[in-house]
Design a protein around this motif. Structure first.
Motif, mmCIF file in Angstrom:
data_model
loop_
_atom_site.group_PDB
_atom_site.id
_atom_site.type_symbol
_atom_site.label_atom_id
_atom_site.label_comp_id
_atom_site.label_asym_id
_atom_site.label_seq_id
_atom_site.Cartn_x
_atom_site.Cartn_y
_atom_site.Cartn_z
ATOM 1 N N VAL A 192 -4.156 6.156 0.855
ATOM 2 C CA VAL A 192 -4.805 5.020 1.512
ATOM 3 C C VAL A 192 -4.844 3.834 0.554
ATOM 4 N N THR A 193 -4.417 2.668 1.023
ATOM 5 C CA THR A 193 -4.446 1.473 0.188
ATOM 6 C C THR A 193 -4.484 0.222 1.063
ATOM 7 N N HIS A 194 -5.048 -0.862 0.505
ATOM 8 C CA HIS A 194 -4.958 -2.162 1.156
ATOM 9 C C HIS A 194 -3.969 -3.047 0.418
ATOM 10 N N ASP A 195 -3.345 -2.488 -0.640
ATOM 11 C CA ASP A 195 -2.426 -3.239 -1.489
ATOM 12 C C ASP A 195 -0.993 -2.980 -1.043
ATOM 13 N N GLN A 196 -0.342 -4.009 -0.472
ATOM 14 C CA GLN A 196 1.006 -3.803 0.057
ATOM 15 C C GLN A 196 2.017 -3.497 -1.044
ATOM 16 N N VAL A 197 1.789 -3.983 -2.280
ATOM 17 C CA VAL A 197 2.700 -3.679 -3.382
ATOM 18 C C VAL A 197 2.675 -2.180 -3.681
ATOM 19 N N GLU A 198 1.486 -1.593 -3.724
ATOM 20 C CA GLU A 198 1.368 -0.153 -3.950
ATOM 21 C C GLU A 198 2.109 0.622 -2.869
ATOM 22 N N ALA A 199 1.906 0.248 -1.625
ATOM 23 C CA ALA A 199 2.528 0.970 -0.517
ATOM 24 C C ALA A 199 4.043 0.887 -0.580
ATOM 25 N N LEU A 200 4.573 -0.307 -0.841
ATOM 26 C CA LEU A 200 6.022 -0.485 -0.862
ATOM 27 C C LEU A 200 6.651 0.208 -2.063
ATOM 28 N N ALA A 201 5.967 0.173 -3.208
ATOM 29 C CA ALA A 201 6.554 0.699 -4.438
ATOM 30 C C ALA A 201 6.474 2.218 -4.535
ATOM 31 N N MET A 202 5.431 2.827 -3.963
ATOM 32 C CA MET A 202 5.175 4.243 -4.186
ATOM 33 C C MET A 202 5.684 5.165 -3.102
ATOM 34 N N ASP A 204 7.304 6.940 0.554
ATOM 35 C CA ASP A 204 8.502 7.176 1.361
ATOM 36 C C ASP A 204 8.364 6.518 2.729
ATOM 37 N N LEU A 205 7.146 6.543 3.276
ATOM 38 C CA LEU A 205 6.862 5.928 4.569
ATOM 39 C C LEU A 205 5.582 5.107 4.458
ATOM 40 N N VAL A 206 5.506 4.045 5.245
ATOM 41 C CA VAL A 206 4.314 3.203 5.288
ATOM 42 C C VAL A 206 3.827 3.141 6.732
ATOM 43 N N ALA A 207 2.556 3.481 6.941
ATOM 44 C CA ALA A 207 1.929 3.390 8.263
ATOM 45 C C ALA A 207 0.945 2.224 8.215
ATOM 46 N N VAL A 208 1.265 1.132 8.891
ATOM 47 C CA VAL A 208 0.439 -0.071 8.851
ATOM 48 C C VAL A 208 -0.593 0.001 9.970
ATOM 49 N N GLN A 216 2.820 -0.049 12.992
ATOM 50 C CA GLN A 216 4.211 0.334 12.725
ATOM 51 C C GLN A 216 4.229 1.424 11.677
ATOM 52 N N VAL A 217 5.174 2.353 11.816
ATOM 53 C CA VAL A 217 5.437 3.370 10.806
ATOM 54 C C VAL A 217 6.916 3.317 10.472
ATOM 55 N N GLY A 218 7.235 3.216 9.189
ATOM 56 C CA GLY A 218 8.636 3.162 8.789
ATOM 57 C C GLY A 218 8.770 3.216 7.287
ATOM 58 N N THR A 219 10.000 3.164 6.815
ATOM 59 C CA THR A 219 10.226 3.109 5.382
ATOM 60 C C THR A 219 9.732 1.764 4.858
ATOM 61 N N PRO A 220 9.477 1.656 3.553
ATOM 62 C CA PRO A 220 9.088 0.355 3.008
ATOM 63 C C PRO A 220 10.065 -0.753 3.382
ATOM 64 N N LEU A 221 11.358 -0.455 3.370
ATOM 65 C CA LEU A 221 12.354 -1.458 3.744
ATOM 66 C C LEU A 221 12.218 -1.862 5.203
ATOM 67 N N ASP A 222 11.955 -0.883 6.075
ATOM 68 C CA ASP A 222 11.807 -1.172 7.509
ATOM 69 C C ASP A 222 10.639 -2.119 7.774
ATOM 70 N N VAL A 223 9.468 -1.785 7.228
ATOM 71 C CA VAL A 223 8.286 -2.583 7.564
ATOM 72 C C VAL A 223 8.356 -3.976 6.933
ATOM 73 N N TYR A 224 9.105 -4.122 5.842
ATOM 74 C CA TYR A 224 9.226 -5.436 5.212
ATOM 75 C C TYR A 224 10.314 -6.276 5.870
ATOM 76 N N GLU A 225 11.473 -5.687 6.079
ATOM 77 C CA GLU A 225 12.607 -6.448 6.618
ATOM 78 C C GLU A 225 12.613 -6.507 8.140
#
Length: 356
Positions: A192-202, A204-208, A216-225
């Motif tokens: 659990v985090t509110h820091d998007q850098v932590e989520a993207l860097a650490m 495999d998947l990010v659930a926003v 949205q649920v996807g890879t860091p690349l998916d949710v950013y791009e």
């Protein structure tokens, strides 16, 4: 999903008239690290605590492996949990804190000693076994909490904003250490985090999450791009945001500029452009129109040096466009008051239907 280790199926949590989490469904593959990312109050910590069994589920179910644990007490869920505050016992030493869960499971003294020694080595706390929490730095306390959660060899690890109490440099270090340990053990982890850098860097998947729902649920690349909603685009990374009105084709008007969009839109929309995807050009060196690039003329109103980037605020009629450029020893080629042309790829122009 055949390799799913955690399945959160339609879970809702209500407190009288307030709904903290609403109809949330999430599948976490075995051995992966997944972030629950969102602003304060979005329901991410409540979701984590429902998985841990600390908060009862109002409806829905939670499955780990092939076992429905929705009504299972926390101590029988085979889950390791690291709290935001670490929750170390102040009267126990490092070794005693780590050994606590093993003792409650009735293991023998020799086996406990061996497992504690292995856990201390895993989190790089050699030589500190006899110290007490008040004698440790924040990063060392975080390592103790992590070791205590892992020493019982749980099937899954839950982390509730464990880096929020650390300074920026230590956060970067611990972020890498947690990821290395998670990958070495191949343990399914929810973070659990509110820091998007932590989520993207650490992860495999990010659930926003937003207002108790998954956006949205996807890879860091998916949710950013490829953000699915305007909220995701605005929360995951910096962005410029403008209101416009689509005409049913793939063009909109922003100030005096006509912008092309990747797809046709109609009605009131939000246009979003990431600052680092924008390039600035002198008026005499504006790129030729090619149908793949948007251009807008403006005036630089402010230039701000922020270390690794320089931010320029560009006035375009009624809109202000933030532009970020990496710093270099050659200096910055523009000055405040300069007339410029801003350009960016059509594919970098995000468009979302505006909410009422």
């Amino acid at each position: 999903m055949a390799d799913a280790h955690l399945v959160v199926d339609g879970v809702t949590k209500t407190y009288q008239a307030f709904t903290a989490v609403e109809d949330l469904s999430l599948t976490v593959p075995r051995g992966k690290l997944v972030a629950l990312l969102g602003p304060s109050g979005c329901g991410k910590s409540t979701t984590l605590r429902m998985i841990a069994g600390l908060v009862p589920v109002s409806s829905g179910r939670i499955v780990v492996g092939d076992r429905d644990i929705t009504g299972t007490p926390p101590h029988r869920r085979d889950i390791g949990l690291v709290f935001q505050s670490y929750a170390l016992f102040p009267h126990l030493s490092v070794a005693q804190n780590i050994a606590f869960g093993l003792k409650t499971r009735g293991l023998g003294r020799a086996e406990i000693a061996r497992k504690v020694e292995d856990a201390i080595r895993l989190v790089h706390l050699q030589g500190l076994a006899e110290r007490y929490p008040k004698q440790l730095s924040g990063g060392q306390q975080q390592r103790v909490a992590l070791a205590r959660a892992l020493v019982i060899e749980p099937s899954m690890l839950l982390l509730d904003e464990p880096l929020s109490n650390l300074d920026a440099k230590l956060r970067d270090q611990m972020r890498n250490e947690i990821r290395d340990i998670q990958q070495r053990l191949a343990i399914t982890t929810v973070f659990v985090t509110h820091d998007q850098v932590e989520a993207l860097a650490m992860c495999d998947l990010v659930a926003v999450m937003n207002q108790g729902r998954l956006e949205q649920v996807g890879t860091p690349l998916d949710v950013y791009e490829r953000p699915a909603t305007a909220f995701v685009a605005g929360f995951v990374g910096r962005t410029n945001r403008f209101e416009a009105r689509g005409r049913g084709d793939n063009t909109v008007t922003l100030g005096q500029a006509s912008l092309r969009l990747p797809r046709p839109v109609s009605g009131r929309i939000d246009i979003m452009i990431r600052p680092h995807r924008i390039r600035l050009h002198p008026l005499t060196q504006a790129p030729a129109a090619d149908g793949q690039t948007n251009q807008a003329r403006g005036t630089i109103r402010r230039i701000t040096f922020v270390g690794d980037v320089i931010q320029a605020d560009v006035q375009m009629c009624d809109a202000v466009l933030a532009v970020e450029t990496a710093t270099s020893q050659a200096g910055y080629p523009f000055s405040e008051g300069a007339e410029i042309v801003a350009s960016w790829r059509v594919d970098d122009t995000l468009a979302f239907e505006a909410k009422p």
